[in-house]
Design a protein around this motif. Structure first.
Motif, PDB file in Angstrom:
ATOM      1  N   ILE A   2     -21.458 -55.065  50.121  1.00 47.93           N
ATOM      2  CA  ILE A   2     -20.920 -54.405  51.320  1.00 47.93           C
ATOM      3  C   ILE A   2     -19.402 -54.547  51.352  1.00 47.93           C
ATOM      4  O   ILE A   2     -18.836 -55.378  50.631  1.00 47.93           O
ATOM      5  CB  ILE A   2     -21.497 -55.013  52.629  1.00 47.93           C
TER       6      ILE A   2
ATOM      7  N   THR B 276     -31.753 -53.599  52.692  1.00 44.09           N
ATOM      8  CA  THR B 276     -31.608 -54.273  53.989  1.00 44.09           C
ATOM      9  C   THR B 276     -32.627 -53.830  55.022  1.00 44.09           C
ATOM     10  O   THR B 276     -32.938 -54.576  55.933  1.00 44.09           O
ATOM     11  CB  THR B 276     -30.203 -54.018  54.583  1.00 44.09           C
TER      12      THR B 276
ATOM     13  N   THR C  80     -17.918 -45.254  49.305  1.00 43.77           N
ATOM     14  CA  THR C  80     -16.579 -44.694  49.142  1.00 43.77           C
ATOM     15  C   THR C  80     -16.393 -43.409  49.950  1.00 43.77           C
ATOM     16  O   THR C  80     -15.256 -43.025  50.233  1.00 43.77           O
ATOM     17  CB  THR C  80     -16.292 -44.407  47.648  1.00 43.77           C
TER      18      THR C  80
ATOM     19  N   ALA D 207     -31.679 -48.980  47.668  1.00 42.35           N
ATOM     20  CA  ALA D 207     -32.179 -47.900  48.524  1.00 42.35           C
ATOM     21  C   ALA D 207     -31.369 -46.624  48.330  1.00 42.35           C
ATOM     22  O   ALA D 207     -31.837 -45.529  48.631  1.00 42.35           O
ATOM     23  CB  ALA D 207     -32.145 -48.330  49.988  1.00 42.35           C
ATOM     24  N   ARG D 208     -30.152 -46.785  47.846  1.00 47.45           N
ATOM     25  CA  ARG D 208     -29.279 -45.596  47.689  1.00 47.45           C
ATOM     26  C   ARG D 208     -28.168 -45.923  46.687  1.00 47.45           C
ATOM     27  O   ARG D 208     -28.120 -47.025  46.139  1.00 47.45           O
ATOM     28  CB  ARG D 208     -28.680 -45.216  49.055  1.00 47.45           C
ATOM     29  N   GLY D 209     -27.296 -44.946  46.497  1.00 44.65           N
ATOM     30  CA  GLY D 209     -26.078 -45.165  45.705  1.00 44.65           C
ATOM     31  C   GLY D 209     -26.335 -45.627  44.282  1.00 44.65           C
ATOM     32  O   GLY D 209     -27.257 -45.164  43.609  1.00 44.65           O
TER      33      GLY D 209
ATOM     34  N   ALA E  76     -26.541 -55.374  45.174  1.00 45.70           N
ATOM     35  CA  ALA E  76     -26.283 -55.267  46.619  1.00 45.70           C
ATOM     36  C   ALA E  76     -24.849 -55.686  46.940  1.00 45.70           C
ATOM     37  O   ALA E  76     -24.369 -56.706  46.444  1.00 45.70           O
ATOM     38  CB  ALA E  76     -27.266 -56.139  47.392  1.00 45.70           C
TER      39      ALA E  76
ATOM     40  N   ASP F  57     -32.887 -59.523  52.710  1.00 44.08           N
ATOM     41  CA  ASP F  57     -31.452 -59.772  52.842  1.00 44.08           C
ATOM     42  C   ASP F  57     -31.069 -60.785  51.769  1.00 44.08           C
ATOM     43  O   ASP F  57     -31.493 -61.946  51.817  1.00 44.08           O
ATOM     44  CB  ASP F  57     -31.168 -60.324  54.250  1.00 44.08           C
TER      45      ASP F  57
ATOM     46  N   GLY G  92     -15.015 -48.686  38.641  1.00 50.34           N
ATOM     47  CA  GLY G  92     -13.835 -48.241  39.384  1.00 50.34           C
ATOM     48  C   GLY G  92     -14.315 -47.564  40.653  1.00 50.34           C
ATOM     49  O   GLY G  92     -15.157 -48.090  41.373  1.00 50.34           O
ATOM     50  N   PHE G  93     -13.829 -46.373  40.905  1.00 55.21           N
ATOM     51  CA  PHE G  93     -14.181 -45.635  42.123  1.00 55.21           C
ATOM     52  C   PHE G  93     -15.407 -44.758  41.827  1.00 55.21           C
ATOM     53  O   PHE G  93     -15.343 -43.848  41.014  1.00 55.21           O
ATOM     54  CB  PHE G  93     -12.985 -44.769  42.524  1.00 55.21           C
TER      55      PHE G  93
ATOM     56  N   GLY H  29     -30.374 -54.072  46.483  1.00 56.89           N
ATOM     57  CA  GLY H  29     -29.603 -53.008  47.145  1.00 56.89           C
ATOM     58  C   GLY H  29     -29.810 -51.662  46.496  1.00 56.89           C
ATOM     59  O   GLY H  29     -28.845 -50.943  46.220  1.00 56.89           O
TER      60      GLY H  29
ATOM     61  N   THR I 190     -20.141 -42.662  46.240  1.00 54.59           N
ATOM     62  CA  THR I 190     -21.361 -43.097  46.953  1.00 54.59           C
ATOM     63  C   THR I 190     -21.033 -43.175  48.454  1.00 54.59           C
ATOM     64  O   THR I 190     -19.898 -42.926  48.863  1.00 54.59           O
ATOM     65  CB  THR I 190     -21.822 -44.511  46.517  1.00 54.59           C
ATOM     66  N   ASP I 191     -22.032 -43.572  49.261  1.00 53.86           N
ATOM     67  CA  ASP I 191     -21.807 -43.747  50.703  1.00 53.86           C
ATOM     68  C   ASP I 191     -20.674 -44.737  50.966  1.00 53.86           C
ATOM     69  O   ASP I 191     -19.920 -44.607  51.932  1.00 53.86           O
ATOM     70  CB  ASP I 191     -23.075 -44.288  51.388  1.00 53.86           C
TER      71      ASP I 191
ATOM     72  N   GLY J 254     -27.376 -48.508  43.052  1.00 54.02           N
ATOM     73  CA  GLY J 254     -28.631 -49.237  42.832  1.00 54.02           C
ATOM     74  C   GLY J 254     -29.803 -48.293  42.629  1.00 54.02           C
ATOM     75  O   GLY J 254     -30.655 -48.502  41.745  1.00 54.02           O
TER      76      GLY J 254
ATOM     77  N   VAL K  43     -22.974 -61.680  51.436  1.00 51.68           N
ATOM     78  CA  VAL K  43     -23.824 -60.692  50.733  1.00 51.68           C
ATOM     79  C   VAL K  43     -23.421 -60.613  49.262  1.00 51.68           C
ATOM     80  O   VAL K  43     -24.254 -60.756  48.364  1.00 51.68           O
ATOM     81  CB  VAL K  43     -23.732 -59.300  51.401  1.00 51.68           C
TER      82      VAL K  43
ATOM     83  N   LYS L 280     -15.705 -60.112  44.600  1.00 52.60           N
ATOM     84  CA  LYS L 280     -15.962 -59.497  43.292  1.00 52.60           C
ATOM     85  C   LYS L 280     -15.303 -60.294  42.162  1.00 52.60           C
ATOM     86  O   LYS L 280     -15.806 -60.307  41.035  1.00 52.60           O
ATOM     87  CB  LYS L 280     -15.473 -58.039  43.299  1.00 52.60           C
TER      88      LYS L 280
HETATM   89  N1  NAD Z   1     -18.944 -47.195  45.166  1.00 50.78           N
HETATM   90  C1  NAD Z   1     -17.967 -47.727  44.470  1.00 50.78           C
HETATM   91  O1  NAD Z   1     -16.907 -47.091  44.257  1.00 50.78           O
HETATM   92  C2  NAD Z   1     -18.076 -49.104  43.909  1.00 50.78           C
HETATM   93  C3  NAD Z   1     -17.036 -49.568  43.099  1.00 50.78           C
HETATM   94  C4  NAD Z   1     -17.131 -50.841  42.550  1.00 50.78           C
HETATM   95  C5  NAD Z   1     -18.223 -51.635  42.816  1.00 50.78           C
HETATM   96  N2  NAD Z   1     -19.210 -51.160  43.626  1.00 50.78           N
HETATM   97  C6  NAD Z   1     -20.331 -52.059  43.879  1.00 50.78           C
HETATM   98  O2  NAD Z   1     -21.542 -51.451  43.492  1.00 50.78           O
HETATM   99  C7  NAD Z   1     -22.607 -51.913  44.323  1.00 50.78           C
HETATM  100  C8  NAD Z   1     -23.331 -50.726  44.949  1.00 50.78           C
HETATM  101  O3  NAD Z   1     -22.398 -49.974  45.679  1.00 50.78           O
HETATM  102  P1  NAD Z   1     -22.732 -48.547  46.330  1.00 50.78           P
HETATM  103  O4  NAD Z   1     -21.472 -47.790  46.315  1.00 50.78           O
HETATM  104  O5  NAD Z   1     -23.948 -47.969  45.742  1.00 50.78           O
HETATM  105  O6  NAD Z   1     -23.006 -49.017  47.845  1.00 50.78           O
HETATM  106  P2  NAD Z   1     -23.927 -48.392  48.991  1.00 50.78           P
HETATM  107  O7  NAD Z   1     -23.310 -48.848  50.267  1.00 50.78           O
HETATM  108  O8  NAD Z   1     -24.168 -46.948  48.774  1.00 50.78           O
HETATM  109  O9  NAD Z   1     -25.308 -49.174  48.745  1.00 50.78           O
HETATM  110  C9  NAD Z   1     -25.385 -50.543  48.884  1.00 50.78           C
HETATM  111  C10 NAD Z   1     -26.817 -50.987  48.865  1.00 50.78           C
HETATM  112  O10 NAD Z   1     -26.835 -52.413  49.084  1.00 50.78           O
HETATM  113  C11 NAD Z   1     -27.799 -52.714  50.064  1.00 50.78           C
HETATM  114  N3  NAD Z   1     -27.435 -53.941  50.773  1.00 50.78           N
HETATM  115  C12 NAD Z   1     -26.368 -54.166  51.567  1.00 50.78           C
HETATM  116  N4  NAD Z   1     -26.414 -55.420  52.072  1.00 50.78           N
HETATM  117  C13 NAD Z   1     -27.537 -55.991  51.590  1.00 50.78           C
HETATM  118  C14 NAD Z   1     -28.167 -57.255  51.770  1.00 50.78           C
HETATM  119  N5  NAD Z   1     -27.634 -58.200  52.560  1.00 50.78           N
HETATM  120  N6  NAD Z   1     -29.335 -57.497  51.130  1.00 50.78           N
HETATM  121  C15 NAD Z   1     -29.904 -56.558  50.334  1.00 50.78           C
HETATM  122  N7  NAD Z   1     -29.365 -55.344  50.131  1.00 50.78           N
HETATM  123  C16 NAD Z   1     -28.195 -55.061  50.759  1.00 50.78           C
HETATM  124  C17 NAD Z   1     -27.868 -51.499  50.974  1.00 50.78           C
HETATM  125  O11 NAD Z   1     -29.111 -51.458  51.626  1.00 50.78           O
HETATM  126  C18 NAD Z   1     -27.681 -50.364  49.956  1.00 50.78           C
HETATM  127  O12 NAD Z   1     -28.930 -50.002  49.409  1.00 50.78           O
HETATM  128  C19 NAD Z   1     -21.962 -52.838  45.357  1.00 50.78           C
HETATM  129  O13 NAD Z   1     -22.055 -54.180  44.907  1.00 50.78           O
HETATM  130  C20 NAD Z   1     -20.520 -52.393  45.354  1.00 50.78           C
HETATM  131  O14 NAD Z   1     -19.656 -53.410  45.775  1.00 50.78           O
HETATM  132  C21 NAD Z   1     -19.175 -49.915  44.182  1.00 50.78           C
END
Ligand code: NAD
Length: 248
Positions: free
Chosen positions: A94, A37, A194, A14-16, A92, A64, A187-188, A12, A191-192, A18, A114, A160
């Motif tokens: 969602i 994805t 939130t 592609a952005r955020g 990765a 996936d 925490g928070f 995962g 990214t896309d 990861g 996922v 989680k």
């Molecule tokens: N943003 C937050 O505040 C936050 C807080 C706690 C935990 N997290 C965790 O951190 C991780 C990254 O979060 P983020 O905010 O960068 O999310 P995001 O939505 O910006 O990015 C998620 C990435 O996961 C990929 N992805 C989704 N489903 C997939 C699948 N089935 N197979 C492969 N790739 C898949 C997407 O393509 C994308 O690149 C996640 O596990 C999220 O639960 C995020």
């Protein structure tokens, strides 16, 4: 931090968070294989990373993580490209947020598949390689809500929290093979994921964070790097909270 020539898989990415983890690993000299994805997401991420780190090795593939055959195909290809896998970051994830009473079976399954099953499937495929090498490090992405729970996130929080149980179990199962397994619980983070929350929820959450700011993706990437590198070499089965004090 020196991670010269370490071979790293990040799911995962592609952005955020990861994508930022990929940047930090490349900065430290590692080789990075990422999946996402969509074909386009994977291709674009690779292009942008190579633009910033032109002499680095980057492999990208649409995968996936909730589908075992796709996961196995990705891991086989990474092994062919890199000749080994030293570090796996199961990032990765969602959300499908809604109150439990309105949550459909599909909402539940999608998130568990996922976030939790994907983490298991990717770990299983990579652990076979790490076992042969008698070395490796896995970092799983949990969340503060896996520790505290959260209204309207029963599926996400359960996934989680499940990741924490999975992390501790794998840590015990593979320690004798010199493989460490840890989790990061952000925490928070801005990214896309939130950004789609309402301003009201963002303000309410900010008021609860003792450090009075949201995390950056770099805050999370640094914690992942520490746990996965030799600097964290005596740490396994742990959950590192990176939450600004939101949950202590
Ligand atoms: N943003 C937050 O505040 C936050 C807080 C706690 C935990 N997290 C965790 O951190 C991780 C990254 O979060 P983020 O905010 O960068 O999310 P995001 O939505 O910006 O990015 C998620 C990435 O996961 C990929 N992805 C989704 N489903 C997939 C699948 N089935 N197979 C492969 N790739 C898949 C997407 O393509 C994308 O690149 C996640 O596990 C999220 O639960 C995020």
């Amino acid at each position: 931090m020196n991670l010269n020539n370490k071979k790293v898989i990040i799911t995962g990415a592609a952005r955020g968070i990861g994508y930022e983890i990929a940047r930090e690993f490349l900065k430290a000299g590692a080789e990075v294989a990422l999946c996402s994805t969509t074909e386009e997401g994977a291709k674009k991420a690779k292009e942008n990373l190579l633009k910033e780190f032109p002499s680095s090795k980057v492999y990208a593939q649409k995968t996936d993580v909730s589908k075992e055959t796709e996961v196995q195909n990705f891991v086989d290809n990474v092994l062919k490209e890199f000749g080994g896998i030293d570090i796996l970051v199961n990032n990765a994830g969602i959300t499908r947020d809604t109150l439990a009473i309105r949550m459909t079976e599909q909402d539940w399954d999608a998130v568990l598949n996922v976030n939790l099953k994907g983490t298991f499937l990717m770990s299983k495929a990579v652990l076979k390689i790490m076992m042969k090498a008698k070395s490796g490090s896995i970092v799983n992405m949990s969340s503060v809500v896996g520790q505290s729970g959260n209204a309207a996130q029963a599926n996400y929080s359960a996934s989680k929290a499940g990741i924490i149980g999975l992390t501790k179990s794998l840590a015990k199962e593979f320690a004798s093979r010199n493989i460490r397994v840890n989790a990061v619980a952000p925490g928070f983070v801005k990214t896309d994921m939130t950004d789609k929350l309402s301003d009201q929820i963002k303000e309410q959450t900010l008021a609860l964070i003792p450090l009075k700011r949201f995390a950056t993706t770099t805050d999370i990437a640094k914690a992942v790097m520490f746990l996965s590198s030799d600097d964290g070499g005596y740490i396994t089965g742990q959950v590192l909270a990176v939450n600004g004090g939101l949950y202590i």
